[in-house]
Design an enzyme around this catalytic site. Structure first.
Site, PDB file in Angstrom:
ATOM      1  N   HIS A 104       0.820  -1.205   0.000  1.00 42.69           N
ATOM      2  CA  HIS A 104       0.000   0.000   0.000  1.00 42.69           C
ATOM      3  C   HIS A 104       0.862   1.267   0.000  1.00 42.69           C
ATOM      4  O   HIS A 104       2.009   1.253   0.432  1.00 42.69           O
ATOM      5  CB  HIS A 104      -0.917   0.035   1.240  1.00 42.69           C
ATOM      6  CG  HIS A 104      -0.168   0.093   2.550  1.00 42.69           C
ATOM      7  ND1 HIS A 104       0.404  -1.010   3.135  1.00 42.69           N
ATOM      8  CD2 HIS A 104       0.102   1.133   3.381  1.00 42.69           C
ATOM      9  CE1 HIS A 104       0.993  -0.661   4.266  1.00 42.69           C
ATOM     10  NE2 HIS A 104       0.838   0.644   4.449  1.00 42.69           N
ATOM     11  N   ASP A 106       0.549   4.977   1.871  1.00 48.21           N
ATOM     12  CA  ASP A 106      -0.136   5.409   3.089  1.00 48.21           C
ATOM     13  C   ASP A 106      -1.269   6.390   2.791  1.00 48.21           C
ATOM     14  O   ASP A 106      -1.104   7.337   2.006  1.00 48.21           O
ATOM     15  CB  ASP A 106       0.856   6.064   4.064  1.00 48.21           C
ATOM     16  CG  ASP A 106       1.735   5.026   4.754  1.00 48.21           C
ATOM     17  OD1 ASP A 106       1.287   3.870   4.905  1.00 48.21           O
ATOM     18  OD2 ASP A 106       2.868   5.383   5.129  1.00 48.21           O
ATOM     19  N   HIS A 247       4.622  -0.122   0.330  1.00 44.68           N
ATOM     20  CA  HIS A 247       5.326  -0.923   1.328  1.00 44.68           C
ATOM     21  C   HIS A 247       4.386  -1.973   1.902  1.00 44.68           C
ATOM     22  O   HIS A 247       3.163  -1.905   1.705  1.00 44.68           O
ATOM     23  CB  HIS A 247       5.929  -0.034   2.418  1.00 44.68           C
ATOM     24  CG  HIS A 247       4.940   0.854   3.091  1.00 44.68           C
ATOM     25  ND1 HIS A 247       4.457   2.008   2.507  1.00 44.68           N
ATOM     26  CD2 HIS A 247       4.307   0.749   4.288  1.00 44.68           C
ATOM     27  CE1 HIS A 247       3.582   2.572   3.313  1.00 44.68           C
ATOM     28  NE2 HIS A 247       3.464   1.831   4.407  1.00 44.68           N
ATOM     29  N   ARG A 263       6.149   6.481  14.496  1.00 44.59           N
ATOM     30  CA  ARG A 263       5.900   6.880  13.106  1.00 44.59           C
ATOM     31  C   ARG A 263       5.487   8.343  13.036  1.00 44.59           C
ATOM     32  O   ARG A 263       4.600   8.777  13.770  1.00 44.59           O
ATOM     33  CB  ARG A 263       4.771   6.008  12.580  1.00 44.59           C
ATOM     34  CG  ARG A 263       4.304   6.257  11.171  1.00 44.59           C
ATOM     35  CD  ARG A 263       3.172   5.252  10.930  1.00 44.59           C
ATOM     36  NE  ARG A 263       2.762   5.153   9.559  1.00 44.59           N
ATOM     37  CZ  ARG A 263       1.817   5.892   9.011  1.00 44.59           C
ATOM     38  NH1 ARG A 263       1.218   6.825   9.711  1.00 44.59           N
ATOM     39  NH2 ARG A 263       1.476   5.701   7.755  1.00 44.59           N
TER      40      ARG A 263
HETATM   41  O1  LIG Z   1       4.954  -1.705  10.665  1.00 43.04           O
HETATM   42  C1  LIG Z   1       5.627  -1.384   9.684  1.00 43.04           C
HETATM   43  O2  LIG Z   1       6.735  -1.832   9.451  1.00 43.04           O
HETATM   44  C2  LIG Z   1       5.082  -0.386   8.693  1.00 43.04           C
HETATM   45  C3  LIG Z   1       3.623  -0.160   8.885  1.00 43.04           C
HETATM   46  C4  LIG Z   1       3.051   0.791   7.865  1.00 43.04           C
HETATM   47  O3  LIG Z   1       2.508   0.392   6.875  1.00 43.04           O
HETATM   48  C5  LIG Z   1       3.166   2.216   8.099  1.00 43.04           C
HETATM   49  O4  LIG Z   1       3.716   2.639   9.122  1.00 43.04           O
HETATM   50  O5  LIG Z   1       2.702   2.973   7.245  1.00 43.04           O
HETATM   51 FE   LIG Z   2       1.872   2.029   5.655  1.00 42.97          FE
END
Ligand SMILES: O=C(O)CCC(=O)C(=O)O
Ligand SMILES: [Fe+2]
Length: 272
Positions: A104, A106, A247, A263
């Site tokens: 996807h 984000d 990702h 994040r």
């Molecule tokens: O947990 C992760 O490694 C990435 C998760 C994810 O898709 C994001 O943080 O946008």
């Molecule tokens: Fe993500």
């Protein structure tokens, strides 16, 4: 051939795969000169995602580094920290509730999805890798006929997974071009998502008409020769360009293991 490039700031840029990503070494993100930041910005535009090992950023340092890239983006659906309202804590919710275990971009349900996401690994298990794919390459590897066919085509993007996770009464959605031009590099990238779920259809088409094409584009984008797979260590910082990469977070660590990453996302433009 050693592809490592070292510049005057002592910073090194080493590609991490043949298709996407570079590791930056010789730098502490908590203590960056403007010259080093300029080199990092150029490497980011060139490689689409960057890895910085052993940074162990405090929350304040994470926020300060992220602020160099633009305005923070705060997604209205997700619960942010109270003390640092731009930081979202990623944790193990169990495999059945893992909304990110698929390829996807984000927040494509937003009219202006974030431009950049920056993760800081706090406590990671064995496993729990994250993968990225290069959507410039995905576009460039399509035949000229398919590239022409997709010109001007838009797709419907939904937040169906997040809406289900948080029990929202309404699924947010947006229309975006499936070929978008990166506002900084001017390069074209294939802009898609998981067919039938995140991307239910192309504009003015039925799911029956368009899901087979979307499924082809999804598979085409995520072949092993177009990805980098990151094995996390505590202290890693990884950032990606959400305008030219998808990702996938692999959930192979069980429902009980601790997996904690912080994040921060940076606001982006309306895709064009
Ligand atoms: O947990 C992760 O490694 C990435 C998760 C994810 O898709 C994001 O943080 O946008
Ligand atoms: Fe993500």
């Amino acid at each position: 051939m050693d592809a490592k490039v070292e510049d005057l700031t002592g910073l090194q840029v080493q590609p991490v795969s043949g298709s996407i990503g570079a590791e930056i070494s010789g730098v502490r993100l908590a203590d960056l000169t403007d010259a080093a930041f300029a080199a990092i910005r150029q490497a980011f535009l060139d490689h689409c995602m960057l890895v910085f090992r052993s940074q162990h950023l405090s929350m304040e340092e994470h926020v300060a580094f992220a602020a160099r890239w633009g305005e923070f983006d705060v997604n209205p659906l997700s619960p942010y920290r109270e003390d640092y309202p731009m930081i979202l804590e990623l944790e193990n919710r169990g495999k059945s509730r893992a909304v990110t275990e698929n390829w996807h971009y984000d927040s494509t349900f937003e009219a202006a999805p974030p431009a950049i996401t920056i993760l800081s690994a706090r406590d990671v298990p064995v496993g729990g890798d994250t993968m990225w794919c290069n959507q410039y390459r995905a576009y460039e590897r399509l035949s000229p006929g398919m590239q022409r066919l997709l010109e001007g085509v838009r797709a419907e993007f939904t937040g169906a997974r997040l809406a289900k996770l948080y029990g929202l009464p309404e699924v947010p959605r947006s229309l975006h071009p499936v070929v978008r031009t990166h506002p900084e590099t001017g390069r074209k990238a294939l802009y898609i998502g998981k067919p039938g779920d995140t991307v239910p259809r192309l504009e003015d088409m039925s799911p029956e008409d368009s899901v087979p094409l979307l499924a082809y584009l999804y598979e085409h984008s995520t072949r092993p020769d177009n990805i980098y797979r990151h094995h996390w260590r505590n202290g890693d910082v990884v950032m990606w360009d959400n305008r030219c990469t998808m990702h996938y977070a692999v959930h192979d660590y069980g429902d009980e293991a601790v997996r904690s990453l912080h994040r921060i996302t940076i606001a982006g433009d309306v895709p064009r």
